[in-house]
Design a protein around this motif. Structure first.
Motif, PDB file in Angstrom:
ATOM      1  N   GLN A 286       0.954  -1.290   0.009  1.00 47.76           N
ATOM      2  CA  GLN A 286      -0.066   0.033  -0.195  1.00 47.76           C
ATOM      3  C   GLN A 286       1.035   1.269  -0.040  1.00 47.76           C
ATOM      4  OE1 GLN A 286      -3.518  -0.089   0.054  1.00 47.76           O
ATOM      5  NE2 GLN A 286      -3.169  -2.432  -0.235  1.00 47.76           N
ATOM      6  N   GLU A 287       0.626   2.158  -0.981  1.00 50.07           N
ATOM      7  CA  GLU A 287       1.457   3.558  -0.888  1.00 50.07           C
ATOM      8  C   GLU A 287       0.883   4.337   0.308  1.00 50.07           C
ATOM      9  OE1 GLU A 287       2.449   6.885  -4.186  1.00 50.07           O
ATOM     10  OE2 GLU A 287       0.224   6.405  -4.031  1.00 50.07           O
ATOM     11  N   VAL A 288       2.225   4.628   1.167  1.00 47.27           N
ATOM     12  CA  VAL A 288       2.002   5.289   2.250  1.00 47.27           C
ATOM     13  C   VAL A 288       2.483   6.727   2.293  1.00 47.27           C
ATOM     14  CG1 VAL A 288       1.793   3.157   3.783  1.00 47.27           C
ATOM     15  CG2 VAL A 288       4.008   4.136   3.439  1.00 47.27           C
ATOM     16  N   ALA A 289       3.441   7.097   1.128  1.00 48.06           N
ATOM     17  CA  ALA A 289       3.819   8.346   1.235  1.00 48.06           C
ATOM     18  C   ALA A 289       4.413   8.602  -0.626  1.00 48.06           C
ATOM     19  CB  ALA A 289       5.139   8.720   2.132  1.00 48.06           C
ATOM     20  N   TYR A 290       4.565   9.684  -0.724  1.00 44.99           N
ATOM     21  CA  TYR A 290       5.170  10.301  -2.086  1.00 44.99           C
ATOM     22  C   TYR A 290       6.003  11.255  -1.843  1.00 44.99           C
ATOM     23  CZ  TYR A 290       5.380  12.190  -6.609  1.00 44.99           C
ATOM     24  OH  TYR A 290       5.968  12.686  -7.995  1.00 44.99           O
ATOM     25  N   THR A 291       7.012  11.287  -2.107  1.00 46.16           N
ATOM     26  CA  THR A 291       8.062  12.509  -1.923  1.00 46.16           C
ATOM     27  C   THR A 291       8.421  13.032  -3.127  1.00 46.16           C
ATOM     28  OG1 THR A 291       9.105  11.247  -0.259  1.00 46.16           O
ATOM     29  CG2 THR A 291      10.562  12.958  -1.119  1.00 46.16           C
ATOM     30  N   ARG A 292       8.247  14.552  -3.194  1.00 45.13           N
ATOM     31  CA  ARG A 292       8.446  15.309  -4.346  1.00 45.13           C
ATOM     32  C   ARG A 292       9.606  16.422  -4.086  1.00 45.13           C
ATOM     33  NH1 ARG A 292       6.501  16.560  -9.175  1.00 45.13           N
ATOM     34  NH2 ARG A 292       6.361  18.708  -9.947  1.00 45.13           N
TER      35      ARG A 292
ATOM     36  N   ILE B 176      16.816  27.456  -4.762  1.00 45.63           N
ATOM     37  CA  ILE B 176      18.108  27.741  -4.020  1.00 45.63           C
ATOM     38  C   ILE B 176      18.511  26.811  -2.752  1.00 45.63           C
ATOM     39  CG2 ILE B 176      19.502  29.745  -2.985  1.00 45.63           C
ATOM     40  CD1 ILE B 176      17.813  31.711  -4.828  1.00 45.63           C
ATOM     41  N   LYS B 177      17.334  26.695  -2.007  1.00 45.40           N
ATOM     42  CA  LYS B 177      17.681  26.145  -1.095  1.00 45.40           C
ATOM     43  C   LYS B 177      16.867  24.537  -1.108  1.00 45.40           C
ATOM     44  CE  LYS B 177      18.268  29.522   2.615  1.00 45.40           C
ATOM     45  NZ  LYS B 177      17.660  30.076   3.926  1.00 45.40           N
ATOM     46  N   GLU B 178      17.112  23.578  -0.563  1.00 43.50           N
ATOM     47  CA  GLU B 178      16.542  22.150  -0.570  1.00 43.50           C
ATOM     48  C   GLU B 178      14.968  22.452  -0.127  1.00 43.50           C
ATOM     49  OE1 GLU B 178      16.928  19.616  -1.923  1.00 43.50           O
ATOM     50  OE2 GLU B 178      19.208  19.890  -2.340  1.00 43.50           O
ATOM     51  N   ALA B 179      13.896  22.221  -0.892  1.00 47.09           N
ATOM     52  CA  ALA B 179      12.471  22.303  -0.584  1.00 47.09           C
ATOM     53  C   ALA B 179      11.894  20.872  -1.062  1.00 47.09           C
ATOM     54  CB  ALA B 179      12.023  23.182  -1.233  1.00 47.09           C
TER      55      ALA B 179
ATOM     56  N   TYR C  53       4.152  16.388   4.910  1.00 46.83           N
ATOM     57  CA  TYR C  53       5.094  17.215   5.753  1.00 46.83           C
ATOM     58  C   TYR C  53       5.778  17.973   4.650  1.00 46.83           C
ATOM     59  CZ  TYR C  53       4.408  13.176   8.613  1.00 46.83           C
ATOM     60  OH  TYR C  53       3.930  12.017   9.367  1.00 46.83           O
ATOM     61  N   THR C  54       6.940  18.843   5.118  1.00 46.05           N
ATOM     62  CA  THR C  54       7.834  19.531   4.293  1.00 46.05           C
ATOM     63  C   THR C  54       9.135  19.223   4.926  1.00 46.05           C
ATOM     64  OG1 THR C  54       7.404  21.674   5.345  1.00 46.05           O
ATOM     65  CG2 THR C  54       6.367  21.342   3.167  1.00 46.05           C
ATOM     66  N   ILE C  55      10.257  19.238   4.066  1.00 42.93           N
ATOM     67  CA  ILE C  55      11.353  19.243   4.708  1.00 42.93           C
ATOM     68  C   ILE C  55      12.383  20.508   4.038  1.00 42.93           C
ATOM     69  CG2 ILE C  55      13.777  17.870   4.663  1.00 42.93           C
ATOM     70  CD1 ILE C  55      12.017  15.382   4.284  1.00 42.93           C
ATOM     71  N   ASN C  56      12.822  21.410   4.818  1.00 40.61           N
ATOM     72  CA  ASN C  56      13.575  22.555   4.185  1.00 40.61           C
ATOM     73  C   ASN C  56      14.780  22.638   4.528  1.00 40.61           C
ATOM     74  OD1 ASN C  56      10.361  23.241   4.422  1.00 40.61           O
ATOM     75  ND2 ASN C  56      11.544  24.147   2.309  1.00 40.61           N
TER      76      ASN C  56
END
Length: 198
Positions: A29-35, A41-44, A58-61
């Motif tokens: 089962q798909e539980v997450a998709y990361t884009r 300029i900065k990782e997003a 979630y977001t990761i910055n």
């Protein structure tokens, strides 16, 4: 992401311009998709519930432009900070090394390569046409995610494959649900960095 059924599987194509991938649980089962946003300029990085990208989880910055010794903040969909991961600069020249902390800044996990020599050889061979395809089948690094006491709680393995990059995250110790969440986001970041760097 609650009540995750381990092991988790990660897979994304190598011949596509994006660095996106889906996460599937033990029941497929798909539980997450990361884009990963490109040309930033900065990782997003954005983490959705599925590849349909309807529900942002979630977001990761990154805290700086250059990722050498950078720190990456984890936020939920409401913008609340609940953790971070920091890449250890000098150690990362030889082997991958990250420290994951909770919202209070306390170290929860340490993530590192178990066999850095294999990763170095694999990175070198991947640059050679045709040979690089074979290296992805025979040379596959693994990463240990240890708790604050040094006990291995999770293990990430790169799986043999020719045309896709595939990983499996196994739970080999005890962890609370919120710790599983931190470990999973740290692993997602690792794979995006690994894919971008080669």
């Amino acid at each position: 992401m609650q009540n995750l059924a381990f092991p988790l599987h990660f897979s994304f194509k190598v011949l596509t311009p994006s660095n996106d991938f889906s996460v599937f649980d033990a029941n497929n089962q798909e539980v997450a998709y990361t884009r990963q946003k490109i040309f930033k300029i900065k990782e997003a990085i954005q983490v959705y519930q599925s590849s349909g990208r309807q529900n942002l989880l979630y977001t990761i910055n990154a805290d700086r432009i250059i990722d050498f010794n950078a720190s990456y903040t984890f936020r939920d969909a409401a913008g609340n900070v609940f953790g971070a991961v920091k890449r250890s600069g000098m150690k990362s020249l030889w082997k991958t090394h990250y420290q994951t902390s909770d919202a209070a800044g306390q170290t929860v996990f340490s993530l590192h390569e178990e066999n850095p020599l294999a990763a170095v050889v694999n990175g070198f061979l991947e640059e050679i046409p045709l040979v690089g395809m074979l290296s992805g089948f025979f040379l596959n690094p693994s990463y240990a995610i240890n708790d604050a006491q040094g006990r291995t709680v999770f293990r990430l393995r790169k799986l043999p494959s020719f045309f896709e990059r595939k990983f499996r995250l196994e739970k080999v110790g005890e962890a609370a649900p919120e710790q599983e969440q931190l470990a999973l986001l740290s692993v997602m970041l690792l794979m995006l960095m690994d894919g971008r760097d080669g």
